[in-house]
Design a protein around this motif. Structure first.
Motif: not given
Lengths: 833, 153
Positions: A129-147
């Motif tokens: 986050l410091e060196e590259r910023g927020p666009l360096s982060h990705g989140f790939y989740t599911s259709g299995q978690l809860f609301l």
């Protein structure tokens, strides 16, 4: 007792049109346990398909030992399918459950404590986050978690980090449902209800093998079929599915040609004067454009492209055009195929043209594949904004910013949220360097697996995987977090007809496993995400507080949860949203009044061009003055981008079997389900098999431009020129990686997606098929489903699929069926069904 | 009549755009949406040229008018690489498509003044598609720009 492996849909309980679907309480207990031994029953709902059957979990000595359906629930009236009966609880108790975090040291994953694992994650996260910023982060989740878990993830990702790179495997299963609803009606939200099965005169199943994907919903259809006044059935599917067996018209189209068929159906309805002119005038926009788009698509023109009978197309159109109440359901045969959104919008258009919406028996079910996919769409941990808000509407962003007390600029809204395939592309190119994957297994479920494995294994990519087991994906991670799953944590989720259920914690998770919510909250705490006032951004102590926060986010939006509490969800039936002051018991159907959420200030999307995916933008959308009218969207048919040729002469399509879910993470740990469909196979028609000298059970090699699988052949009644492979069979139970004979269907699939929904095209690719060696026995494919041996093969020595003693379940028929809204109003009754 | 100059410019611009779409499709095959859609849109451009033919046969076409070209729109000779390269190639396509778009608009003006229904029909079949091409290019570029300009290596 009934063998529910042999009898997937259980015993028939026929009922007439406009009758109430009888109650049948299904129950399965561990063989060593009797009903009297059960310490307590804990309320939940099943997470092994999108149907969302309400159930109670049997607990004995702190362990889950069985399950039974909840009689008073509007969704299932007590029933459960084979996956729910067996895998829901057995799938949680595999001996190989992850119990401690793992970190990669010198190339190997080793156990560690939570502080060590979380420190490693936050250290890398902070540095990037410091060196590259927020666009360096990705989140790939599911259709299995809860609301509650999706909402926490959405808030930390969009309000804390501020990355647009968040999506779920919902992109693979349900993105087109959402996209088609947004294009036609202005916002997501299932128009119909499962109860429309009770009242309809005709059911159209578009690319929806309901018999295997939602077995309990299909039981409801079978019970209408067995009743005195069965609805007519139209099935669009290249395979001879159970649905096709009962269909009045079966349109076994060539994969990739759905839109040509749909354009022809719409054209027939218009040409025969079956449209409700008054409804169309008062409640829709775009008739002229629609008429122009479908004009070339005569039944003959579509028949030639789809390779079906023109008379069949006409007959299907006549059934649609002349039945007083029609229910349409749509699933992956449309969503995962070429021109997915355009084809699915045409289903909406058919209903709009006839005004078949918002009344009993007149419904659209743009289905979901997964149990909690709907919540991911609502909460915005996928490519949507929380509360069905519109990323192009600055006021919607301001609402979120005020709700979360963050700078509106933090919330990415300069472009649509990044879709899953693009997230993986950025990871491939190295601009996403931190990827956090929760409760999904892209190393088996994404298209073109050789490429996906390379991306996940990239040295420059810091990969966090959070799951129940050491999946194929987890094996490639830098940090693996052991998650608590169903029955081990509390939370809510919403099924494909908007019904919200509560799932209470029944037992303790194994070892040090933690709920996904706890993990996300811990990460947010450690990262120090705060509001503008300096308070913690996610101050919730547990799921109920997260749910209360979500209610505020949903207030006034189509998915309004403000009238729902955990207490209200305990005891009675699930509640269909919206549930608020205007709809205190929730709402069974949307759009009774023909008023749609297309008000430009309210809508979730300004729409897209269906051919290219170009956004329409606010000005063009406003200029249409939609004023609550639905939009008849259309596009011309284009042939799929990969078609058979001399080298790859077959069309390849993929899908599910009734006995497994996804990559078998849970179902593969249930012995009865695994014996029913133990290993991979490929289906081929008798003509094609004959021509290639392939006999039942022969080992064949199926090759595309991207990879190969080597599996036994089942000679089945699939259409000529098309082969099918189930997508469940990865490698976690065979050393984790493809060996001599690869089995994962996605080794072959193409990297391509629908231009609007961005859903990958799993159901059309060009392949070659050749025999490798002689059979050692029949293919390991079930005989009870679409994979049954071809009828023309005659009787042969293939043992019928059955489960035996371990697959026995009780079925108790009787009692008064729940109905809306009484079932919701009835209120708490304790934990008994 | 000077309309033939604009008809010539339009046909040339559509052909150039078609070739450039194909160039980008080939050069950025690793971006499947760009790859497949650029092929689709190239076909659209070629179809536009074809639809213009009968009109051109009536008015003639003069691609080499006497006005000197002040800016050159010769299409993409080669594609660039990487995320910024993709962005710049799409931006070049945007410029070429804009030229097509504005040329259609001028041809439509002339067609209206001439009360030429055949020409106006051709315009109405094509100019909407060119407008969507521009919107798609802008949609795709806006999606790609932050990553390309801020974090791509």
């Amino acid at each position: 007792m009934v063998d529910r492996i042999a009898e997937i849909w259980g015993t028939r309980t026929p009922y007439p049109k406009d009758g109430l679907w009888p109650v049948r309480v299904d129950q399965a207990l561990d063989a060593t346990v009797t009903e009297g031994d059960v310490d307590r029953w804990v309320q939940s709902a099943c997470v092994l398909c999108s149907n969302g059957c309400a159930c109670d979990i049997a607990v004995k000595d702190g362990a889950m030992v069985g399950i039974r359906g909840r009689a008073g629930d509007l969704v299932n009236h007590g029933r459960l399918g084979p996956k729910g009966l067996f895998a829901s609880w057995q799938g949680m108790s595999g001996k190989d459950r992850l119990t401690r975090p793992l970190i990669r040291e010198n190339g190997r994953l080793i156990e560690c404590d939570w502080d060590t694992a979380m420190d490693r994650i936050t250290q890398r996260s902070r540095q990037l986050l410091e060196e590259r910023g927020p666009l360096s982060h990705g989140f790939y989740t599911s259709g299995q978690l809860f609301l509650e878990e999706y909402y926490a993830l959405a808030v930390l990702g969009k309000g804390g980090i501020g990355t647009p790179h968040m999506d779920g495997n919902t992109r693979l299963c349900t993105a087109t449902a959402a996209a088609a609803l947004k294009e036609s009606f202005g916002a997501d939200g299932q128009p119909g209800t499962y109860a429309d099965i009770d009242s309809c005169d005709a059911i159209f199943l578009y690319g929806h093998n309901m018999a295997e994907t939602q077995t309990v919903l299909w039981s409801r259809v079978l019970d209408r079929i067995a009743g005195p006044d069965r609805p007519r059935l139209v099935c669009v599917d290249p395979r001879d599915t159970e649905v096709a067996k009962y269909a009045d018209v079966h349109l076994a189209v060539r994969p990739g040609t759905n839109l040509a068929l749909m354009n022809a159906l719409v054209r027939e309805v218009l040409a025969n004067g079956w449209a409700d002119r008054e409804y169309v005038r008062a409640h829709t926009l775009g008739l002229d454009e629609l008429r122009a788009a479908v004009e070339p698509w005569t039944a003959e023109a579509a028949a030639a492209v789809c390779d079906v009978d023109a008379a069949g197309i006409r007959e299907a159109a006549r059934i649609f055009g002349t039945s007083s109440r029609v229910l349409s359901t749509v699933l992956q045969g449309f969503y995962q195929s070429a021109q997915a959104t355009a084809a699915s919008c045409q289903v909406n258009n058919l209903h709009l043209l006839r005004g078949l919406l918002g009344r009993p028996g007149c419904g659209i079910l743009q289905m979901n594949g997964q149990p909690t996919a709907q919540n991911n769409r609502e909460c915005g941990a996928d490519g949507d904004l929380p509360g069905f808000r519109n990323w192009e509407n600055p006021n919607h962003i301001a609402e979120l910013a005020a709700l979360w007390d963050v700078d509106p600029l933090t919330i990415p809204h300069w472009a649509p949220p990044t879709h899953a395939m693009q997230i993986f592309r950025y990871a491939e190119q190295g601009s996403i360097e931190f990827l956090w994957i929760s409760a999904t297994n892209p190393a088996v479920s994404m298209p073109e697996l050789p490429r996906i494995r390379n991306i996940l294994a990239k040295p420059g990519l810091f990969l966090v995987v959070q799951d129940l087991y050491l999946t194929e994906t987890a094996q490639l991670a830098d940090v693996v977090l052991p998650a608590a799953g169903w029955g081990e944590k509390t939370g809510t989720f919403t099924n494909a007809n908007r019904t919200v259920h509560l799932s209470d914690k029944a037992v303790e998770p194994p070892g040090e496993a933690r709920s996904d919510l706890d993990i996300f909250l811990d990460y947010a705490r450690r990262m120090g995400f705060t509001t503008l006032r300096g308070e913690p951004l996610l101050p919730w102590a547990g799921p109920e507080e997260a749910f209360e926060a979500w209610k505020e986010c949903s207030r006034g939006r189509p998915c309004d949860y403000t009238g729902i509490t955990y207490d209200r969800l305990r005891g009675g039936s699930g509640i269909p949203w919206p549930c608020n002051t205007a709809n205190p018991e929730g709402r069974e159907r949307l759009y009774e009044d023909g008023i749609f959420p297309t008000d430009p200030d309210y809508c979730e999307s300004y729409g897209h061009d269906l051919l290219t995916g170009a956004t329409a933008g606010p000005e063009a959308f406003r200029a249409q003055a939609p004023g609550g009218r639905a939009i008849l969207k259309a596009a011309d048919y284009r042939p799929p981008h990969e078609e058979p040729d001399g080298r790859y002469p077959f069309r390849y399509t993929t899908g599910r079997t009734a006995y497994h879910f996804h990559t078998r993470t849970k179902t593969g740990r249930s012995r009865v389900l695994t014996s029913a469909a133990p290993t991979a196979w490929v289906e081929i028609s008798p003509d094609d098999a004959g021509r290639l000298g392939i006999r039942e059970g022969d080992l064949v090699k199926v090759t595309s431009r991207r990879g190969r699988i080597e599996v036994p052949a089942r000679v089945s009644d699939i259409r000529n020129g098309t082969v099918f492979a189930p997508f469940h069979y990865g490698y976690w139970d065979q050393d984790g990686a493809p060996a001599e004979h690869p089995t994962a269907a996605n080794e072959l699939t193409i990297t391509e997606w629908d231009p609007v929904s961005k859903q990958p095209v799993f159901k059309n690719a060009a392949v070659s098929v050749e025999k490798i060696s002689d059979a050692t026995g029949p293919a390991p494919a079930p005989t009870t489903t679409a994979s049954r041996p071809a009828a023309a093969a005659g009787p042969r020595s293939i043992r019928p699929t059955a489960g035996g003693k371990d697959a026995e379940a009780t079925e108790r028929v009787g009692g008064s069926p729940p109905r809306f809204p009484d079932a919701v109003r009835r209120g708490p009754q304790g934990g008994t069904p | 009549m000077n309309l033939k100059i604009y008809l010539g410019m339009l046909r040339k611009a559509e052909q150039t755009l078609a070739e450039s779409f194909r160039q980008v499709a080939a050069g950025h095959a690793a971006e499947p949406d760009v790859h497949f859609l650029c092929h689709t849109l190239a076909t659209q451009c070629e179809e536009h040229s074809r639809l213009l033919l009968p009109v051109v046969q009536r008015y003639g076409e003069d691609p080499s008018d006497n006005e000197p070209e002040r800016i050159h729109a010769e299409g993409l000779s080669a594609t660039r690489q990487g995320p910024v390269g993709l962005l710049r190639d799409l931006q070049d396509l945007y410029l070429l498509a804009s030229l097509v778009d504005v040329t259609w608009a001028m041809v439509k003006q002339a067609g209206s003044a001439l009360r030429d229904r055949e020409l106006l029909d051709v315009v109405s079949r094509c100019d909407g598609e060119t407008a969507v091409q521009l919107r798609w290019l802008q949609t795709r570029m806006k999606q790609a720009a932050p990553q390309a300009l801020v974090v791509a290596r």
